[in-house]
Enzyme design. Structure first.
Site, PDB file in Angstrom:
ATOM      1  N   LYS A   1      16.070  -1.586  -7.491  1.00 48.99           N
ATOM      2  CA  LYS A   1      14.973  -1.453  -8.631  1.00 48.99           C
ATOM      3  C   LYS A   1      16.752  -1.174  -9.597  1.00 48.99           C
ATOM      4  O   LYS A   1      17.566  -0.609  -9.635  1.00 48.99           O
ATOM      5  CB  LYS A   1      14.967   0.182  -9.278  1.00 48.99           C
TER       6      LYS A   1
ATOM      7  N   GLU B   1       8.747   1.080   3.695  1.00 54.11           N
ATOM      8  CA  GLU B   1       9.256   1.039   2.616  1.00 54.11           C
ATOM      9  C   GLU B   1       9.543   2.531   2.450  1.00 54.11           C
ATOM     10  O   GLU B   1       8.652   3.539   2.701  1.00 54.11           O
ATOM     11  CB  GLU B   1       9.077   0.894   1.211  1.00 54.11           C
TER      12      GLU B   1
ATOM     13  N   ASN C   1       7.645   6.929   0.379  1.00 53.79           N
ATOM     14  CA  ASN C   1       7.840   7.761  -0.928  1.00 53.79           C
ATOM     15  C   ASN C   1       8.457   8.826   0.176  1.00 53.79           C
ATOM     16  O   ASN C   1       8.388  10.261  -0.571  1.00 53.79           O
ATOM     17  CB  ASN C   1       7.136   7.683  -1.867  1.00 53.79           C
TER      18      ASN C   1
ATOM     19  N   LEU D   1       0.229  -1.290   0.229  1.00 53.32           N
ATOM     20  CA  LEU D   1      -0.126   0.351  -0.317  1.00 53.32           C
ATOM     21  C   LEU D   1       0.800   1.221  -0.061  1.00 53.32           C
ATOM     22  O   LEU D   1       2.223   1.140   0.481  1.00 53.32           O
ATOM     23  CB  LEU D   1      -0.979  -0.170   0.924  1.00 53.32           C
TER      24      LEU D   1
ATOM     25  N   ASP E   1       4.966   2.094   1.444  1.00 53.58           N
ATOM     26  CA  ASP E   1       5.830   1.767   1.125  1.00 53.58           C
ATOM     27  C   ASP E   1       5.130   4.293   1.181  1.00 53.58           C
ATOM     28  O   ASP E   1       4.457   4.150   0.227  1.00 53.58           O
ATOM     29  CB  ASP E   1       5.719   2.381  -0.533  1.00 53.58           C
TER      30      ASP E   1
HETATM   31  O1  SMG Z   1       5.846  -1.143 -11.552  1.00 56.44           O
HETATM   32  O2  SMG Z   1       4.589  -1.478  -9.542  1.00 56.44           O
HETATM   33  C1  SMG Z   1       5.076  -1.152 -10.428  1.00 56.44           C
HETATM   34  C2  SMG Z   1       5.069  -0.257  -9.145  1.00 56.44           C
HETATM   35  C3  SMG Z   1       5.587  -0.204  -8.317  1.00 56.44           C
HETATM   36  O3  SMG Z   1       5.765   1.716  -6.386  1.00 56.44           O
HETATM   37  C4  SMG Z   1       5.858   1.286  -7.321  1.00 56.44           C
HETATM   38  N1  SMG Z   1       6.899   2.295  -7.602  1.00 56.44           N
HETATM   39  O4  SMG Z   1       8.570   4.259  -4.776  1.00 56.44           O
HETATM   40  O5  SMG Z   1       8.385   1.934  -5.371  1.00 56.44           O
HETATM   41  C5  SMG Z   1       7.785   3.299  -5.473  1.00 56.44           C
HETATM   42  C6  SMG Z   1       6.489   3.514  -6.868  1.00 56.44           C
HETATM   43  C7  SMG Z   1       8.444   3.842  -7.776  1.00 56.44           C
HETATM   44  C8  SMG Z   1       7.160   4.130  -8.549  1.00 56.44           C
HETATM   45  S1  SMG Z   1       6.315   5.642  -8.572  1.00 56.44           S
HETATM   46  C9  SMG Z   1       6.863   7.165  -9.215  1.00 56.44           C
HETATM   47 MG    MG Z   2       9.331   2.638  -3.177  1.00 55.56          MG
END
Ligand code: SMG
Ligand code: MG
Length: 374
Positions: A267, A218, A195, A167, A193
């Site tokens: 990543k 995260e 961010n 989430l 997550d």
């Molecule tokens: O590829 O399913 C996916 C998205 C996974 O949440 C996701 N990515 O911070 O992990 C992260 C985000 C970054 C991209 S959103 C701008």
């Molecule tokens: Mg992330």
């Protein structure tokens, strides 16, 4: 011996099936370009630049990545193009600081071409030891921030077979949604997550997530806040995972030495490529630190490389490696589909998938073609 004779950049914008909202932004399209590396025998390798159209996730953005590629990366690639072994390409491109996503797109395209020339799959090259990988799914903040919207979306993913739910959270959208999802699915592997949306002073609040038995939290704090992450990792029972803070093997080593993270999100595009990802994987495996493969809403081109990476032995948690249908009505490659909650690792040469020529032509808005002459 393979030599790279030509590079093409294919720019396109793919609409997402629904907007993806995080604490940073709302994405409605994937504005991206594919890098095509063509060998002297006419074989094409592919890489995807996963930056967003603005510098909101990291400093990179698609126009900037395109520019740095033409201006700085391709002239350097020209110097090693007659023997483009992966390590030499990596070292050459590393002369350009930062710009990890731009570098990854070029190095992956060249690696793909190099492997295709040898008829060898990326999974084999990386040491993948699984035929398929568990798929997780990342669930954005719902448009109207209601629990009903969220539960409806999560329920669709659970029914589809996703093995883990992540989430997106931010201050004001955390305890209530986590509690609601936990109450509906008491045993599903769950993580969140942020961010970077919290502050050090939120430590008690983050600690209160412990009651939900989640896999991890995260990137709670800003990218640069190592000390804050150390404090939060020490205070919370829920493991802390870093995403945006980890830009290289060196960042990983620092995070682990400081005890700023218990788990690492790898990543490839955020750390400057697949070889750097393998080094991070190896270090974490040696230290007993779980890793998982993050996502950047990739098309099938970027996804294929992620899925091969996620099949390495240290990737013990499900990744943000969801099926094509979670993102796009039409993917640029044959779609990745969920089978018993997993995505199959491609076995063909290189990344094992290609853009479908008709879609590539239809979706591409701009092409830059650079033919090397040295
Ligand atoms: O590829 O399913 C996916 C998205 C996974 O949440 C996701 N990515 O911070 O992990 C992260 C985000 C970054 C991209 S959103 C701008
Ligand atoms: Mg992330």
């Amino acid at each position: 011996m393979t030599s790279i004779d030509l590079i093409r950049l294919h720019r396109m914008a793919l609409p997402l099936i629904k907007p993806f909202r995080t604490s940073m932004a709302v994405e409605t399209h994937r504005d991206l370009y594919l890098v095509e590396a063509v060998t002297d025998s006419g074989i094409s390798g592919w890489g995807e630049c996963v930056s967003m159209d603005w510098p909101g996730y990291t400093h990179e953005y698609t126009d900037g990545a395109w520019d740095v590629t033409l201006e700085f990366l391709l002239p350097r690639l020209a110097e090693v193009r007659h023997d483009p072994n992966p390590e030499a390409v990596r070292r050459k491109l590393e002369e350009v600081k930062g710009n990890e996503m731009a570098r990854t797109a070029v190095s992956t395209a060249v690696l793909d071409a190099w492997l295709r020339e040898q008829g060898r799959s990326l999974g084999d090259f990386l040491g993948a030891n699984k035929p398929a990988v568990d798929a997780g799914v990342s669930v954005g903040i719902p448009e109207h921030e209601t629990i009903d919207e969220l539960l409806e979306e999560v329920s669709g993913y659970v029914d589809a077979g996703y093995k883990r739910i992540k989430l997106k959270i931010q201050p004001g959208w955390d305890l209530e949604p986590i509690r609601a999802v936990r109450a509906s699915w008491p045993t599903i592997p769950l993580q969140v997550d942020a961010n970077q949306a919290y502050e050090r002073s939120d430590v008690r609040h983050l600690q209160s997530f412990d009651e939900f038995g989640m896999l991890l939290i995260e990137q709670p704090l800003p990218e640069y806040d190592w000390v804050g992450h150390v404090e939060i990792a020490a205070a919370c029972d829920t493991p802390i995972c870093l995403d945006e803070s980890i830009l290289s093997l060196g960042h990983t080593e620092a995070a682990l030495d400081f005890k700023a993270a218990d788990i690492i999100n790898i990543k490839p595009a955020r750390v400057g490529g697949l070889l750097e990802s393998v080094d991070i994987h190896d270090m974490c495996l040696e230290r007993g630190i779980p890793v998982w493969c993050g996502g950047m809403l990739e098309t099938g081109i970027g996804r294929a490389a992620n899925v091969a990476l996620a099949a390495m032995p240290g990737f013990t948690l499900p990744g943000d490696t969801s099926a094509s249908a979670r993102y796009f009505a039409v993917d640029i490659t044959e779609p990745f589909v969920l089978e018993n909650g997993q995505l199959r690792v491609p076995t063909g040469p290189g990344i094992g998938v290609d853009p479908i020529p008709a879609y590539l032509e239809e979706l591409t808005s701009e092409v830059a073609e650079i033919e090397f002459s040295n």
